[in-house]
Design an enzyme around this catalytic site. Sequence first.
Site, PDB file in Angstrom:
ATOM      1  N   HIS A   7       0.823  -1.202   0.000  1.00 61.15           N
ATOM      2  CA  HIS A   7       0.000   0.000   0.000  1.00 61.15           C
ATOM      3  C   HIS A   7       0.860   1.256   0.000  1.00 61.15           C
ATOM      4  O   HIS A   7       2.042   1.208   0.272  1.00 61.15           O
ATOM      5  CB  HIS A   7      -0.964   0.027   1.201  1.00 61.15           C
ATOM      6  CG  HIS A   7      -0.292   0.110   2.539  1.00 61.15           C
ATOM      7  ND1 HIS A   7      -0.010  -0.996   3.311  1.00 61.15           N
ATOM      8  CD2 HIS A   7       0.144   1.177   3.272  1.00 61.15           C
ATOM      9  CE1 HIS A   7       0.569  -0.622   4.435  1.00 61.15           C
ATOM     10  NE2 HIS A   7       0.673   0.703   4.437  1.00 61.15           N
ATOM     11  N   HIS A  80       3.980   7.349   3.337  1.00 66.33           N
ATOM     12  CA  HIS A  80       4.935   6.245   3.233  1.00 66.33           C
ATOM     13  C   HIS A  80       4.508   5.270   2.145  1.00 66.33           C
ATOM     14  O   HIS A  80       3.383   5.326   1.659  1.00 66.33           O
ATOM     15  CB  HIS A  80       5.079   5.512   4.575  1.00 66.33           C
ATOM     16  CG  HIS A  80       3.842   4.786   5.013  1.00 66.33           C
ATOM     17  ND1 HIS A  80       2.837   5.399   5.735  1.00 66.33           N
ATOM     18  CD2 HIS A  80       3.437   3.499   4.840  1.00 66.33           C
ATOM     19  CE1 HIS A  80       1.883   4.517   5.981  1.00 66.33           C
ATOM     20  NE2 HIS A  80       2.212   3.362   5.441  1.00 66.33           N
ATOM     21  N   GLU A 131       7.760   1.470   4.926  1.00 61.56           N
ATOM     22  CA  GLU A 131       7.251   0.473   5.872  1.00 61.56           C
ATOM     23  C   GLU A 131       7.488  -0.892   5.256  1.00 61.56           C
ATOM     24  O   GLU A 131       7.191  -1.105   4.076  1.00 61.56           O
ATOM     25  CB  GLU A 131       5.753   0.686   6.112  1.00 61.56           C
ATOM     26  CG  GLU A 131       5.127  -0.354   7.020  1.00 61.56           C
ATOM     27  CD  GLU A 131       3.618  -0.172   7.188  1.00 61.56           C
ATOM     28  OE1 GLU A 131       3.031  -0.949   7.967  1.00 61.56           O
ATOM     29  OE2 GLU A 131       3.025   0.720   6.546  1.00 61.56           O
TER      30      GLU A 131
END
Length: 140
Positions: A7, A80, A131
């Site tokens: 994502h 992010h 991440e």
Amino acid sequence: MIGRLNHVGVATPSIEASVALYRDLLGATGAGEPFDLPAQGVRVCFIDLPNSQIELIEPLGEDSPIHGFLAKNPKGGQHHVCYEVEDIIAARNALRAKGATILGTGEPRIGAHGTPIVFVHPKDMGGVLVELMETPKEPH
């Protein structure tokens, strides 16, 4: 080590307004129900895309780490990117061995998909907060 893009995290002052934007402007049809992640100080909602997701993140409480981002970007913005890895501990250790900084304590915590995550400092990732999340065992 790096797997699929899971994502893109987008900080927002209002999840509801952002869901409306993705739905009304871009035609997104799959938006999950917003939910709180108190341990991370955020409220989260996922927008489903054909090949990935958008993770909308809104501050939850006064200690939310998203407040600082929104102070610099009041309308929100890309926060992010998240990549899947097979083994979060092996990925963290490999990055550290190569000199990358893992944020926080460096110990994985449970993320919004229910799997262990770590964040890699933007200074080591070309200016992008990254991440890493362990690939979910169940499809998401």
